[in-house]
Design an enzyme around this catalytic site. Structure first.
Site, PDB file in Angstrom:
ATOM      1  N   SER A   1      -0.634  -3.698   0.056  1.00 20.81           N
ATOM      2  CA  SER A   1      -1.991  -4.266  -0.483  1.00 20.81           C
ATOM      3  C   SER A   1      -1.403  -5.176  -1.537  1.00 20.81           C
ATOM      4  O   SER A   1      -0.101  -4.964  -1.826  1.00 20.81           O
ATOM      5  CB  SER A   1      -2.744  -3.238  -1.167  1.00 20.81           C
ATOM      6  N   TYR A   2      -2.410  -5.960  -2.297  1.00 22.54           N
ATOM      7  CA  TYR A   2      -1.738  -6.789  -2.951  1.00 22.54           C
ATOM      8  C   TYR A   2      -0.835  -6.247  -4.162  1.00 22.54           C
ATOM      9  O   TYR A   2      -1.514  -5.241  -4.856  1.00 22.54           O
ATOM     10  CB  TYR A   2      -3.019  -7.470  -3.841  1.00 22.54           C
TER      11      TYR A   2
END
Length: 114
Positions: A81-82
């Site tokens: 994920s980011y």
């Protein structure tokens, strides 16, 4: 071959191999009893950016800038994920099922969401 074992575990490799060789060619075996308990291990909490940098720097001696570059590349390729998002808690009102359901028909993530 019949033998009885009163110990909990076998830590001696030679003894373990000897027992294994004795029963390896047996046509069948009967387990008379077992003992144990089910243990649940919860997944770890996601790392926030600072903790990720500290752990990787400590373990691999990689500069924080390099860590963030690698994390960004992993993110762009869809592996994580980011990396610059510090969200690891959600409000009590957040509906996980509803939000995950949005991905049911997604080509890549659908099987995981369902």
């Amino acid at each position: 071959v019949e033998f009885r074992w009163n110990r909990q575990r076998v830590f001696d490799e030679h003894l373990a191999m000897s027992l294994f060789e004795r029963v390896q060619n047996a046509p069948h075996a009967t387990v008379l009893s077992t003992r144990g308990q089910e243990i649940k291990k919860w997944p770890p909490h996601p790392l926030n950016t600072l903790e990720m940098q500290k752990r990787l720097n400590r373990a691999l001696r990689i500069a924080p800038e390099k860590i963030m570059n690698v994390a960004e590349t992993l993110y762009q390729k869809g592996f994580i994920s980011y990396p610059r998002t510090e969200t690891d808690r959600f409000p009590d009102s957040f509906n996980f099922h509803e939000n995950i359901a949005l991905f049911y028909n997604h080509e890549t993530f659908g099987p995981y969401a369902r």
